[in-house]
Design an enzyme around this catalytic site. Structure first.
Site, PDB file in Angstrom:
ATOM      1  N   TYR A 151      -2.838  17.017  -4.471  1.00  0.00           N
ATOM      2  CA  TYR A 151      -1.533  17.136  -3.804  1.00  0.00           C
ATOM      3  C   TYR A 151      -0.431  16.620  -4.726  1.00  0.00           C
ATOM      4  CZ  TYR A 151       2.292  16.046  -0.612  1.00  0.00           C
ATOM      5  OH  TYR A 151       3.532  15.950  -0.015  1.00  0.00           O
ATOM      6  N   GLU A 159      -1.958   1.036  -3.372  1.00  0.00           N
ATOM      7  CA  GLU A 159      -2.160   2.062  -4.408  1.00  0.00           C
ATOM      8  C   GLU A 159      -2.124   3.460  -3.787  1.00  0.00           C
ATOM      9  OE1 GLU A 159      -2.389   1.802  -7.631  1.00  0.00           O
ATOM     10  OE2 GLU A 159      -3.507   3.538  -8.361  1.00  0.00           O
ATOM     11  N   GLY A 196       0.119  14.083  11.932  1.00  0.00           N
ATOM     12  CA  GLY A 196       0.885  14.324  13.162  1.00  0.00           C
ATOM     13  C   GLY A 196       0.277  13.683  14.392  1.00  0.00           C
ATOM     14  N   GLY A 229      -1.407   7.827  10.098  1.00  0.00           N
ATOM     15  CA  GLY A 229      -0.774   7.162   8.954  1.00  0.00           C
ATOM     16  C   GLY A 229      -0.074   5.885   9.395  1.00  0.00           C
ATOM     17  N   ASN A 253       8.205  13.688  -3.455  1.00  0.00           N
ATOM     18  CA  ASN A 253       7.374  13.586  -2.249  1.00  0.00           C
ATOM     19  C   ASN A 253       8.209  13.054  -1.076  1.00  0.00           C
ATOM     20  OD1 ASN A 253       5.350  13.323  -0.380  1.00  0.00           O
ATOM     21  ND2 ASN A 253       3.974  12.141  -1.693  1.00  0.00           N
ATOM     22  N   TYR A 276       8.097   5.834   4.360  1.00  0.00           N
ATOM     23  CA  TYR A 276       8.255   4.428   3.974  1.00  0.00           C
ATOM     24  C   TYR A 276       9.668   3.911   4.250  1.00  0.00           C
ATOM     25  CZ  TYR A 276       3.659   4.943   1.858  1.00  0.00           C
ATOM     26  OH  TYR A 276       2.317   5.162   1.668  1.00  0.00           O
TER      27      TYR A 276
END
Lengths: 173, 173
Positions: free
Chosen positions: A27, A92, A102, A106, A133, A140
């Site tokens: 990715y 990392e 979704g 995360g 990204n 974040y």
């Protein structure tokens, strides 16, 4: 309804973690840099007296009996040291497989990293994101992250072993 | 002629190391962020079963009997972990006092860090530099460093404990 569990990784998870490390690198369009093996990851995390990293995984409990992956995400972190503030944590990688996004996995995993970081008395949690990204940057930033590269101007440099060998050879001091 | 020795730091060096940490932060115009104390630095580097960092210092042997500082530079590093390449080293600080520059002490100390990094089988040595610090950027680039922020687009993010506490409080997972 699918049940997902965030838990500490075990030695037996390393094969699936390496599979996800490769997925994430792909990715990030940098998969030519991936040289890690299951054996090295297992040794460094589970067979050293001082493990070199801590890893959390998301287990898909519904699919235990069915086809599909057992692990659908991971978060790997390690201690660092700030000469200004002391013990810190560096995240990392944080990865959830695209087809399992979704559902808040995360967020749950990142909250578990935050909790771990606080419990160990770390002064900071830091991580790096690729500038294109945007979904990671939004993730974040919405949780309070400061972009130190933009705000303070920090740039990351890397030396490879061949650079280091040259310096060692040239050292007359 | 002055004699300078690069050697591993000892617990008794921490007071002078903290003095130099402050000098470096002042040069970087970020000294309001320095919260470390001599006691914390000593504990984390010399009183833990797994020390959190490794530190080298440059000792001015000529001035042992005279006025002036005993230590004129330091380099502090710690292990990190790359999910692509395994065990790595991060150089948090490399500092030589301004009045002792131009004698190759920075090169000698950096070569010692490189040697240490190779001896421990690290795949990479990484560090961060402020974008206006051209002398540091030239120093590292001339030794082969790649600028990953420019070449690959990496940006550094930081969370503080208050961000982490908020995430922990909001976690319903």
């Amino acid at each position: 309804m699918a049940a997902f569990r965030v838990r500490a990784a075990e030695a037996g998870d390393c094969e699936e973690i390496v599979r996800m490390i490769r997925e994430l690198a792909e990715y990030e369009k940098l998969s030519d840099q991936v040289k890690i093996t299951v054996e090295v990851l297992r040794r460094d995390g589970f067979e050293e007296s001082s493990p070199l990293y801590k890893c959390l995984v998301v287990e898909n409990e519904e699919e235990k009996q069915a086809a599909g992956p057992r692990l659908v995400g991971y978060a790997l972190s390690f201690f660092t040291y700030s000469t200004w503030e002391g013990r810190s944590l560096y995240l990392e990688d944080l990865y959830i497989m695209p087809e399992y996004r979704g559902r808040g996995l995360g967020s749950r995993m990142f909250a578990a990293v935050a909790e771990f970081c606080l419990a160990l008395g770390c002064a900071r949690l830091q991580l790096s994101v690729l500038d294109w990204n945007q979904s990671a940057i939004s993730f974040y930033r919405s949780r309070g992250a400061r972009d130190l590269s933009q705000e303070e101007g920090w740039r990351l440099f890397r030396f490879l072993p061949e650079d280091l060998r040259r310096m060692k050879a040239n050292n007359t001091g």
